[in-house]
Design a protein around this motif. Sequence first.
Motif, PDB file in Angstrom:
ATOM      1  N   LEU A   6       4.867  -7.638 -12.624  1.00 56.87           N
ATOM      2  CA  LEU A   6       5.231  -8.303 -11.372  1.00 56.87           C
ATOM      3  C   LEU A   6       4.094  -8.142 -10.389  1.00 56.87           C
ATOM      4  N   PHE A   7       3.798  -9.206  -9.652  1.00 55.19           N
ATOM      5  CA  PHE A   7       2.766  -9.168  -8.616  1.00 55.19           C
ATOM      6  C   PHE A   7       3.416  -8.924  -7.258  1.00 55.19           C
ATOM      7  N   ALA A   8       2.792  -8.102  -6.428  1.00 50.02           N
ATOM      8  CA  ALA A   8       3.246  -7.894  -5.051  1.00 50.02           C
ATOM      9  C   ALA A   8       2.044  -7.561  -4.191  1.00 50.02           C
ATOM     10  N   GLY A   9       1.927  -8.250  -3.080  1.00 46.96           N
ATOM     11  CA  GLY A   9       0.816  -7.992  -2.168  1.00 46.96           C
ATOM     12  C   GLY A   9       1.046  -8.680  -0.844  1.00 46.96           C
ATOM     13  N   HIS A  10       0.136  -8.452   0.058  1.00 40.28           N
ATOM     14  CA  HIS A  10       0.256  -8.995   1.400  1.00 40.28           C
ATOM     15  C   HIS A  10       0.033 -10.507   1.398  1.00 40.28           C
ATOM     16  N   ARG A  11       0.763 -11.183   2.247  1.00 34.23           N
ATOM     17  CA  ARG A  11       0.694 -12.648   2.337  1.00 34.23           C
ATOM     18  C   ARG A  11      -0.631 -13.144   2.898  1.00 34.23           C
ATOM     19  N   GLU A  12      -1.161 -12.429   3.868  1.00 36.57           N
ATOM     20  CA  GLU A  12      -2.328 -12.901   4.601  1.00 36.57           C
ATOM     21  C   GLU A  12      -3.600 -12.768   3.760  1.00 36.57           C
ATOM     22  N   ASP A  13      -4.475 -13.766   3.870  1.00 40.10           N
ATOM     23  CA  ASP A  13      -5.703 -13.738   3.072  1.00 40.10           C
ATOM     24  C   ASP A  13      -6.637 -12.607   3.489  1.00 40.10           C
ATOM     25  N   ALA A 125       6.110  -6.624   0.754  1.00 35.75           N
ATOM     26  CA  ALA A 125       5.271  -6.059  -0.303  1.00 35.75           C
ATOM     27  C   ALA A 125       5.424  -4.537  -0.360  1.00 35.75           C
ATOM     28  N   TYR A 126       5.411  -3.909   0.795  1.00 38.29           N
ATOM     29  CA  TYR A 126       5.546  -2.454   0.818  1.00 38.29           C
ATOM     30  C   TYR A 126       6.944  -2.024   0.370  1.00 38.29           C
TER      31      TYR A 126
END
Length: 146
Positions: A6-13, A125-126
């Motif tokens: 599963l991928f999870a990370g912050h939305r902002e570039d 994400a956190y």
Amino acid sequence: MGKSVLFAGHREDWRNTGVEDKLYRAIEELISNDCDIFYTGACGYFDAMCEKVVRQLKSKYPFIKLIRVDYQYSAREEEQFYDERYVFEFENIYYKRRITERNKYLVDKCDILLCNIYQSYKSGAYSTYLYALKSGKIIINLHDNQ
């Protein structure tokens, strides 16, 4: 059947600057370690980068699958970009909790969380990271590998 990621990370570039090269290597290494299913929630820049890498690697590893799980119905014409796409069952969930509950569902389904999380502030994400940690999942945080 292999393992799932599963991928999870912050939305902002801007929170994902410099991650793409590490991401390619990490996903290819996961494939070499029997990972063949990659789940995305398609919510932001990090997910988009992960999807792009998986699509690039499909020419080299045609057996891998990219599966998108939405938190709401959508009429977008993006199905051709995914091997499978479905909507998380949400009818009894308050609309502001749908992403969180979808993410918990995906953590429960996956073997490994591949993420890029560098701040412990209140974010989806956190929260997903904490749930995966509590669930005893293998976590690869690209931010830790800088």
